[in-house]
Scaffold this motif. Sequence first.
Motif, PDB file in Angstrom:
ATOM      1  N   ARG A  57       1.666  -2.554   1.136  1.00 33.91           N
ATOM      2  CA  ARG A  57       2.767  -2.711   0.184  1.00 33.91           C
ATOM      3  C   ARG A  57       2.440  -3.834  -0.798  1.00 33.91           C
ATOM      4  O   ARG A  57       1.528  -4.626  -0.576  1.00 33.91           O
ATOM      5  CB  ARG A  57       4.063  -3.077   0.899  1.00 33.91           C
ATOM      6  CG  ARG A  57       4.593  -2.056   1.894  1.00 33.91           C
ATOM      7  CD  ARG A  57       5.861  -2.610   2.521  1.00 33.91           C
ATOM      8  NE  ARG A  57       6.526  -1.672   3.409  1.00 33.91           N
ATOM      9  CZ  ARG A  57       6.324  -1.597   4.704  1.00 33.91           C
ATOM     10  NH1 ARG A  57       5.449  -2.417   5.279  1.00 33.91           N
ATOM     11  NH2 ARG A  57       6.976  -0.731   5.451  1.00 33.91           N
ATOM     12  N   GLY A  68       8.827  -4.142  -3.929  1.00 35.44           N
ATOM     13  CA  GLY A  68       9.146  -2.728  -3.749  1.00 35.44           C
ATOM     14  C   GLY A  68       9.216  -1.992  -5.073  1.00 35.44           C
ATOM     15  O   GLY A  68       8.699  -2.435  -6.095  1.00 35.44           O
ATOM     16  N   HIS A  74       6.059   4.099  -5.164  1.00 32.83           N
ATOM     17  CA  HIS A  74       5.808   5.169  -4.201  1.00 32.83           C
ATOM     18  C   HIS A  74       4.797   4.659  -3.176  1.00 32.83           C
ATOM     19  O   HIS A  74       3.660   4.341  -3.523  1.00 32.83           O
ATOM     20  CB  HIS A  74       5.269   6.410  -4.911  1.00 32.83           C
ATOM     21  CG  HIS A  74       6.238   7.037  -5.873  1.00 32.83           C
ATOM     22  ND1 HIS A  74       7.197   7.951  -5.469  1.00 32.83           N
ATOM     23  CD2 HIS A  74       6.407   6.875  -7.206  1.00 32.83           C
ATOM     24  CE1 HIS A  74       7.908   8.324  -6.522  1.00 32.83           C
ATOM     25  NE2 HIS A  74       7.452   7.688  -7.584  1.00 32.83           N
ATOM     26  N   THR A  75       5.201   4.595  -1.910  1.00 34.80           N
ATOM     27  CA  THR A  75       4.390   3.937  -0.888  1.00 34.80           C
ATOM     28  C   THR A  75       4.445   4.702   0.428  1.00 34.80           C
ATOM     29  O   THR A  75       5.514   5.136   0.861  1.00 34.80           O
ATOM     30  CB  THR A  75       4.901   2.498  -0.638  1.00 34.80           C
ATOM     31  OG1 THR A  75       4.978   1.790  -1.880  1.00 34.80           O
ATOM     32  CG2 THR A  75       4.000   1.742   0.320  1.00 34.80           C
ATOM     33  N   MET A 124       3.007  12.945  -1.610  1.00 38.88           N
ATOM     34  CA  MET A 124       3.783  12.121  -2.526  1.00 38.88           C
ATOM     35  C   MET A 124       3.160  12.137  -3.928  1.00 38.88           C
ATOM     36  O   MET A 124       3.876  12.172  -4.940  1.00 38.88           O
ATOM     37  CB  MET A 124       3.870  10.691  -1.988  1.00 38.88           C
ATOM     38  CG  MET A 124       4.869   9.810  -2.714  1.00 38.88           C
ATOM     39  SD  MET A 124       5.092   8.181  -1.918  1.00 38.88           S
ATOM     40  CE  MET A 124       6.138   8.605  -0.521  1.00 38.88           C
ATOM     41  N   GLU A 136      11.252  12.277  -8.371  1.00 37.61           N
ATOM     42  CA  GLU A 136      11.869  11.612  -7.229  1.00 37.61           C
ATOM     43  C   GLU A 136      11.751  10.101  -7.384  1.00 37.61           C
ATOM     44  O   GLU A 136      10.732   9.590  -7.839  1.00 37.61           O
ATOM     45  CB  GLU A 136      11.195  12.066  -5.941  1.00 37.61           C
ATOM     46  CG  GLU A 136      11.378  13.550  -5.646  1.00 37.61           C
ATOM     47  CD  GLU A 136      10.608  13.989  -4.422  1.00 37.61           C
ATOM     48  OE1 GLU A 136       9.854  13.149  -3.878  1.00 37.61           O
ATOM     49  OE2 GLU A 136      10.759  15.153  -4.023  1.00 37.61           O
ATOM     50  N   PRO A 137      12.795   9.350  -7.008  1.00 33.89           N
ATOM     51  CA  PRO A 137      12.720   7.880  -7.117  1.00 33.89           C
ATOM     52  C   PRO A 137      11.672   7.329  -6.154  1.00 33.89           C
ATOM     53  O   PRO A 137      11.395   7.942  -5.116  1.00 33.89           O
ATOM     54  CB  PRO A 137      14.137   7.435  -6.730  1.00 33.89           C
ATOM     55  CG  PRO A 137      14.666   8.547  -5.890  1.00 33.89           C
ATOM     56  CD  PRO A 137      14.072   9.805  -6.441  1.00 33.89           C
ATOM     57  N   PRO A 138      11.107   6.172  -6.474  1.00 35.13           N
ATOM     58  CA  PRO A 138      10.113   5.566  -5.580  1.00 35.13           C
ATOM     59  C   PRO A 138      10.704   5.306  -4.195  1.00 35.13           C
ATOM     60  O   PRO A 138      11.817   4.800  -4.069  1.00 35.13           O
ATOM     61  CB  PRO A 138       9.752   4.259  -6.282  1.00 35.13           C
ATOM     62  CG  PRO A 138      10.090   4.490  -7.729  1.00 35.13           C
ATOM     63  CD  PRO A 138      11.295   5.378  -7.704  1.00 35.13           C
ATOM     64  N   THR A 139       9.961   5.676  -3.171  1.00 34.21           N
ATOM     65  CA  THR A 139      10.392   5.457  -1.799  1.00 34.21           C
ATOM     66  C   THR A 139       9.229   4.900  -0.987  1.00 34.21           C
ATOM     67  O   THR A 139       8.063   5.077  -1.353  1.00 34.21           O
ATOM     68  CB  THR A 139      10.868   6.762  -1.141  1.00 34.21           C
ATOM     69  OG1 THR A 139       9.802   7.726  -1.197  1.00 34.21           O
ATOM     70  CG2 THR A 139      12.088   7.325  -1.835  1.00 34.21           C
ATOM     71  N   THR A 140       9.557   4.235   0.106  1.00 37.49           N
ATOM     72  CA  THR A 140       8.546   3.752   1.039  1.00 37.49           C
ATOM     73  C   THR A 140       8.701   4.493   2.356  1.00 37.49           C
ATOM     74  O   THR A 140       9.776   4.481   2.965  1.00 37.49           O
ATOM     75  CB  THR A 140       8.682   2.238   1.277  1.00 37.49           C
ATOM     76  OG1 THR A 140       8.396   1.543   0.061  1.00 37.49           O
ATOM     77  CG2 THR A 140       7.701   1.776   2.352  1.00 37.49           C
ATOM     78  N   VAL A 141       7.653   5.157   2.781  1.00 40.07           N
ATOM     79  CA  VAL A 141       7.611   5.860   4.060  1.00 40.07           C
ATOM     80  C   VAL A 141       6.780   5.019   5.017  1.00 40.07           C
ATOM     81  O   VAL A 141       5.637   4.671   4.711  1.00 40.07           O
ATOM     82  CB  VAL A 141       6.986   7.263   3.914  1.00 40.07           C
ATOM     83  CG1 VAL A 141       6.843   7.931   5.275  1.00 40.07           C
ATOM     84  CG2 VAL A 141       7.814   8.122   2.971  1.00 40.07           C
TER      85      VAL A 141
END
Length: 353
Positions: free
Chosen positions: A160, A164, A167-168, A316, A326-331
């Motif tokens: 990371r 934030g 896209h992660t 992704m 799609e909005p940036p998200t962290t998986v």
Amino acid sequence: MAHRAEGRRMSDVTLKDVAVRAGVHVATASRALDPQRRHLVNSETRQRVETAAGELGYRINVLARSLRKGSTGMIGAVVADLGNPFLPPMLRGLEEVLGPRGYMTAVSETHEDPETFRRVCEQLIARRVDGIVVSAAHVGDSDFISTLEKSLPVVLAVRRVSGGGHHTVTHDDVLGARLVTEYLAGLGHRRLAQLRGPEDVSSFAGRARGFQEVVAEHDCTEIVAHDRAGAPTTDEGKRLAAALLTADVGRPTAIFAHNDLMAIGALEALGEAGLRCPEDVSIVGYNDAPLTAHVTPPLTTVRLPSNALGRRVAAMMLGQLDQHKEPPTTVALEPELVIRASAAAPARDRAAG
């Protein structure tokens, strides 16, 4: 038998000829022959178009297509160290998802050098890649990643950055470190040490945090050698472990290395000091890199599913390339403790038992 349109050179055959032969619209033929869009055409129609193209000797002009679409079919992958055995399965996962969609992966290495990292990313943009997978970012690279995202799709893999908003796909490093440290505490270890990776890498920061949480909760003592790895390598693991084994406050009974490479270095340091693992000191790692089950002793570690992570990163990336907006998200993928022979109860506990 395959044949070309009579009286026509291969270079003269057009997409319209293929569409007529297959009995479909030109747009359908174009989608069926485009690796990045062929999934939009049902398999029967796609096969009919491909057969017609083969019979006519039609060949796609890749250069012309890339100029027309503004796409090169190339994805850049920026990694820190190709010598890290964690990376090949991750890169294979990328290819398994991106390849069928017509994308190739161009891999570049940074050696953890910030200037090299920036130069490599800028060169990939200059070569008109369609997106960049970044697995070499440091915590302070957020502004630079934001700048990259203005030019093309970017997905962060494993690491990371601060703030934030990107896209992660990563791993729950805090939980993974807690799992392995709680395992050591459950074996009876109260004098614990960690071989820390570079502090500006998010994954190592998370592992340090998880380790220290468990040390505090179980009233353990952390044996500190007042140093950390310049890079997460075997040599650095050996150097740090050697310092711990000669610490003025006494050596630890168990060592948690922030990755498997450093754990293997610690095993070397232990052997050179005339000590045994796990009889004298237990050693655990992180990543479950290939061959960790085959070192002596086999390494207790935390499994980071690198192939699955690569596949999630690729999915992704495709979402951005397909403009899903799609909005940036962290998986964060779930860790798994892998218990092998490199960790056991401290010697005094075994004797008492």
